[in-house]
Design a protein around this motif. Sequence first.
Motif, PDB file in Angstrom:
ATOM      1  N   ALA A 134       1.835   0.872   8.077  1.00 33.57           N
ATOM      2  CA  ALA A 134       2.664   1.183   6.730  1.00 33.57           C
ATOM      3  C   ALA A 134       4.036   0.354   6.633  1.00 33.57           C
ATOM      4  O   ALA A 134       4.499   0.214   5.610  1.00 33.57           O
ATOM      5  N   TYR A 171       1.166  10.886   3.671  1.00 34.81           N
ATOM      6  CA  TYR A 171       0.565   9.606   3.774  1.00 34.81           C
ATOM      7  C   TYR A 171      -0.252   9.619   4.960  1.00 34.81           C
ATOM      8  O   TYR A 171       0.241  10.091   5.969  1.00 34.81           O
ATOM      9  N   SER A 172      -1.423   9.333   4.492  1.00 35.33           N
ATOM     10  CA  SER A 172      -2.383   9.526   5.527  1.00 35.33           C
ATOM     11  C   SER A 172      -3.056   7.816   6.035  1.00 35.33           C
ATOM     12  O   SER A 172      -4.183   8.140   6.634  1.00 35.33           O
ATOM     13  N   GLY A 173      -2.520   6.993   5.668  1.00 38.97           N
ATOM     14  CA  GLY A 173      -2.855   5.703   6.197  1.00 38.97           C
ATOM     15  C   GLY A 173      -2.674   5.289   7.678  1.00 38.97           C
ATOM     16  O   GLY A 173      -1.950   6.432   8.209  1.00 38.97           O
ATOM     17  N   LEU A 213       7.162   9.627   5.400  1.00 40.40           N
ATOM     18  CA  LEU A 213       6.023   9.219   4.917  1.00 40.40           C
ATOM     19  C   LEU A 213       4.956  10.340   5.180  1.00 40.40           C
ATOM     20  O   LEU A 213       4.152  10.624   4.440  1.00 40.40           O
ATOM     21  N   GLY A 269       2.356   7.071  -6.737  1.00 38.18           N
ATOM     22  CA  GLY A 269       1.582   8.306  -6.751  1.00 38.18           C
ATOM     23  C   GLY A 269       2.170   9.571  -6.473  1.00 38.18           C
ATOM     24  O   GLY A 269       1.869  10.621  -7.330  1.00 38.18           O
ATOM     25  N   ILE A 270       2.717   9.582  -5.395  1.00 39.57           N
ATOM     26  CA  ILE A 270       3.622  10.991  -5.067  1.00 39.57           C
ATOM     27  C   ILE A 270       4.420  11.176  -5.839  1.00 39.57           C
ATOM     28  O   ILE A 270       4.799  12.526  -6.675  1.00 39.57           O
ATOM     29  N   GLU A 307       0.905  -1.378  -0.169  1.00 36.95           N
ATOM     30  CA  GLU A 307       0.051   0.053  -0.046  1.00 36.95           C
ATOM     31  C   GLU A 307       0.758   1.176   0.139  1.00 36.95           C
ATOM     32  O   GLU A 307       0.581   2.119  -0.811  1.00 36.95           O
ATOM     33  N   VAL A 308       1.935   1.408   0.888  1.00 33.34           N
ATOM     34  CA  VAL A 308       2.691   2.540   1.011  1.00 33.34           C
ATOM     35  C   VAL A 308       3.574   2.532  -0.341  1.00 33.34           C
ATOM     36  O   VAL A 308       3.605   3.838  -0.922  1.00 33.34           O
ATOM     37  N   GLU A 313       2.669   1.853  -3.520  1.00 37.28           N
ATOM     38  CA  GLU A 313       1.493   2.546  -4.590  1.00 37.28           C
ATOM     39  C   GLU A 313       1.577   4.060  -4.057  1.00 37.28           C
ATOM     40  O   GLU A 313       1.459   4.715  -5.224  1.00 37.28           O
ATOM     41  N   PHE A 314       1.342   4.360  -2.769  1.00 34.52           N
ATOM     42  CA  PHE A 314       1.404   5.895  -2.487  1.00 34.52           C
ATOM     43  C   PHE A 314       2.438   6.488  -2.809  1.00 34.52           C
ATOM     44  O   PHE A 314       2.313   7.551  -3.565  1.00 34.52           O
ATOM     45  N   LEU A 315       3.521   5.905  -2.615  1.00 30.67           N
ATOM     46  CA  LEU A 315       4.893   6.509  -3.312  1.00 30.67           C
ATOM     47  C   LEU A 315       4.972   6.595  -4.486  1.00 30.67           C
ATOM     48  O   LEU A 315       5.277   7.616  -5.333  1.00 30.67           O
TER      49      LEU A 315
END
Length: 644
Positions: free
Chosen positions: A404, A397-399, A392, A321-322, A314-315, A317-319
């Motif tokens: 994480a 990152y808001s998860g 993060l 996107g960032i 999940e993290v 994929e967040f990175l």
Amino acid sequence: MPGGNSITGGKVGVRVVVAGDRFTGKSSLIAAAATETYPENVPRVLPPTRLPADFFPDRIPITIIDTSAALESRGKLIEELKRADVVVLTYSCDQPLTLSRLSSFWLEELRRLEVKVPVIVVGCKLDLRDEAYPVSLEQVMGPIMQQHREIETCIECSAVTLMQVPDVFFYAQKAVLHPTAPLFDQEHHTLKPRCERALRRIFLLCDHDMDGALNDLELNNFQVKCFNAPLQPAEIVGVRRVVQEKKRDGVNDIGLTLEGFLFLHSLFIDRGRIETTWTVLRKFGYDDELKLRDDLLPVPYKHAPDQSIELTIEVVEFLRGIFRLFDIDNHGALRPTELDELFSTAPENPWCEAPYKDAAERTMQRSLTLKGFLSGWDLMTLLNPKSSLANLIYVGYSGNPASALRVTRRRTVDRKKQQTERNVFHCLVFGPKNAGKSALLNSFLGRPFSESFHLPIGEHFAANVVDQLGGIKKTLILREVPEDGVKKYLSNKESLAACDVAVFVYDCSDEYSWKRSCELLVEIVRQGEESGYGMPCLLIAAKDDLDPYPMAVQDSVAVCQELGIEAPIPVSTKLGEMNNVFCRILSAAVRPHLNIPETESGRRRKVFRQLVNHSLIFMSVGAGLAVVGLAAFRAYSARKNSSN
């Protein structure tokens, strides 16, 4: 945005140490503050004096320590100064020499003792000053404060009249709970970079609709979160008016912009309301160093030495996107300015310093590729999980922070199961000086070969994504260990536990380099055997473009056969002939049960353990047969007795 009761960052009490020349009024000042009366007879040195928690609005108790300037009490004075949260330095308003002694002795003494706490300068005995010679405190103290930035406040008081006596310790407490130095550059009247970065992140968190301004609702929500009280419509209008008068771009048609938000806090601090800004920072989880508090970073610290910490899918994929968000020109790499912008809400760009600087793949224009970006995060997570998690959160990152990061399965279990579930692999690169270790790391990052290139002394890292068969991508982290750094791995039996694979680099044209590399290999293998943290090992014959020394092939074949590992991998970073070395290193790490070398003593220990295990099995089988036999005999005896 009016201030409220500040959050104190976990402070349970403030220790104020009062120091200064003899007869400057230290003890009288303390006694007057504690009793709110002028004391007629005061001891030379008072015992520790405690002001109750409700003495000031922050409700933090204050302990005041009186000191003596006498030579025989110097040891005690130094001890107390080093335990201080804040130091109050006194001079006597009717004795100019004591004022000059502040800069000539006391402030220099604090620096010499490395007492790095706020200082409050207090002029005592104000009632005794000769009114015929008026003195401007600002004119007198201005040059001293310019030279000594540790001075937070200067104030004059009188114990006889009680004039400003309580204010002395209010400012002392405030200097500890709400220090100016981390937030504000008093010389230039600007917010310090780390404070501005924290406030920028807070602004973005409060700008829920992400339109670049805080509208009335967002501004009111911010006020309630920080100060537990809403803003009245007239107050919102007042805030906008104040900002617009001083900062034209601070307000737009929507509301308060980032420029206006930063300006307001600069204005608060400049007007002595620094507690307002500290309240905001602490409400959003910042500590006294303007970093997120440790309790907001639930890093899984408890794990075995042969486990590591990785980012979750999940993290990752967040990175991704960032990365796409800040790759403004969409050319597949982040320029240095874009990377700085990405980390503009963090205390600083973590990749500007060692060990992360130059540890990931970059283009010729110094832009960071996606592979370099992701592997840089993998490296940070491996070396410093708390820093990785904090950064993060800083970048958005808001998860759930607790989910994480993940702890990998133990390497010893991986080797027994002959497979691994890891996505990040840690490789130690050993070898003598000038063997080609640094060139190997540079080649891994796609840097061209250079005869004159030399990395600074010490450990270095290279992290990159390696493609496996079937399109599977894994991160490989190479850690160059200088020859004199091997002692660290031999002195601690658990130091090799964090390693997935080790490579030993030698200059194939230099016989000494080969022999020294073999010595390092045997030393590390023995350590792994003794600690139980053996690992796959590979030999790398660097500088394959040079003529090998005589007997090179024969010697290397003999050593590899003796240890039970594959033959050395020849590479030439100069010619770019790498023989698929990085995939082969990764393959050895992914198959953790193979290429684990054994020394003769290690084999003997292994045989001995097998014999012991077989003996134990034989003994347990024998004991089991004996028990069965005894039970059968008892059953036979019982039947015989019953028949009789």
